[in-house]
Design an enzyme around this catalytic site. Structure first.
Site, PDB file in Angstrom:
ATOM      1  CG  LEU A  53      -2.047  -0.994   1.300  1.00 24.67           C
ATOM      2  CD1 LEU A  53      -2.821  -0.817   2.598  1.00 24.67           C
ATOM      3  CD2 LEU A  53      -2.982  -0.872   0.106  1.00 24.67           C
ATOM      4  CG  ASP A  54       1.138   3.849  -3.380  1.00 27.95           C
ATOM      5  OD1 ASP A  54       2.016   2.977  -3.488  1.00 27.95           O
ATOM      6  OD2 ASP A  54       0.493   4.300  -4.346  1.00 27.95           O
ATOM      7  N   PRO A  55       2.203   5.031   0.789  1.00 21.77           N
ATOM      8  CG  PRO A  55       4.312   6.026   1.063  1.00 21.77           C
ATOM      9  CD  PRO A  55       3.458   5.314   0.054  1.00 21.77           C
ATOM     10  CB  VAL A  57      -3.108   3.656   0.367  1.00 22.86           C
ATOM     11  CG1 VAL A  57      -4.306   2.708   0.362  1.00 22.86           C
ATOM     12  CG2 VAL A  57      -2.951   4.317  -1.008  1.00 22.86           C
TER      13      VAL A  57
END
Length: 290
Positions: A53-55, A57
């Site tokens: 997961l991107d930061p 998200v």
């Protein structure tokens, strides 16, 4: 060679070495940083997140501890669910719901430039794409999709189809098979559970860090004899005479999880032969877990 005992009878030390926590990832840190925090908090040699997961998200980020990191591939087999804010670049058209619905099914995607995978055109399946709400120039979407789908790219493409243009705003993952957001635990929950366990109260710890078998419940199940499990631990394949019971269709070669009769996971593999046969290989090993 000793095998693991029943999942619900394991000590706290055994849970640390073969566990999974259904973490509610906060906005800010990367998934890799979160895995590092869990590793350090539990005092284990390694921990791994299941699905990046991107930061920015938030949401469902199962994390595996100790030997359970060998299970990471199971999250490539399941589905993911997200709730996303679609930021429209113009007023929402009247047919927005119909346009959104057209993206259900198989779609083409090319990974973004910053992706870690090869930027080749590929297909991904959108199992469900629901328009939950439209307000001004924002639309709230619920997306159930195949693992590996780029939601940011999906939002961009929906915007093009709407004629307004759009980009992804806030994104939250609400499920990654077999976990969902009904029993998420925060990092604070985990740290508190560790402190409670050190004080003699094990229940919060056991509710937060679950046996790693919980990450396998969506896979077909193959039960093998303890004698066969010991052979697998020493590098042998799973042969039909050692199979007690099985699920799945060998013609489809599904990913399966093999267990001892008391429910302890032994290995992952592909069902390739008839488990009811008198001889021959039944499961092609992919990961030994003991």
């Amino acid at each position: 060679m000793a095998l693991r005992g029943p999942p619900e009878e394991r000590s706290l030390a055994e849970l640390r070495e073969f566990g999974v926590v259904n973490l509610d990832k906060p906005a800010g840190p990367s998934a890799h940083q979160v895995a590092g925090w869990i590793r350090d908090a539990l005092g284990v040699e390694k921990a791994a997140h299941a699905g990046t997961l991107d930061p920015k998200v938030t949401g469902c980020l199962p994390a595996l501890t100790g030997t359970a990191t060998r299970l990471a591939q199971v999250f490539l087999e399941g589905e993911k669910e997200y709730v996303a804010v679609l930021e429209l670049h113009g007023p929402a058209p009247t047919d927005v719901e119909n346009v959104v619905a057209e993206f259900e099914g198989e779609i083409y995607q090319k990974p973004p430039r910053k992706s870690a995978v090869s930027r080749r055109l590929r297909t991904r399946r959108i199992h469900a794409l629901d328009l939950l709400e439209v307000r001004d120039r924002q639309a709230l979407l619920r997306i159930r999709c195949e693992s590996g789908t780029y939601v940011r790219k999906l939002c961009h493409d929906v915007g093009l189809a709407l004629g307004t243009g759009a980009h992804m705003g806030h994104l939250r993952r609400t499920a990654t098979d077999p976990f969902d957001d009904t029993d998420l635990r925060s990092m604070h929950d985990l740290v508190d559970a560790i402190e409670f366990a050190e004080g003699g109260d094990e229940e919060p710890f056991r509710e937060t860090l679950r046996p790693a078998e919980d990450a396998l419940v969506h896979l077909p199940r193959v039960t093998i004899a303890p004698s066969a499990a010991r052979e697998v631990a020493n590098g042998a394949q799973v042969y039909a005479p050692g199979v007690i019971d099985s699920e799945g269709d060998p013609d489809e070669e599904p990913l399966v999880a093999c267990y001892t009769p008391d429910g302890a996971a032994v290995c992952l593999g592909r069902l390739v032969g008839d488990p009811d046969a008198d001889a021959g290989r039944a499961v092609a090993l992919e990961r030994v877990l003991v």
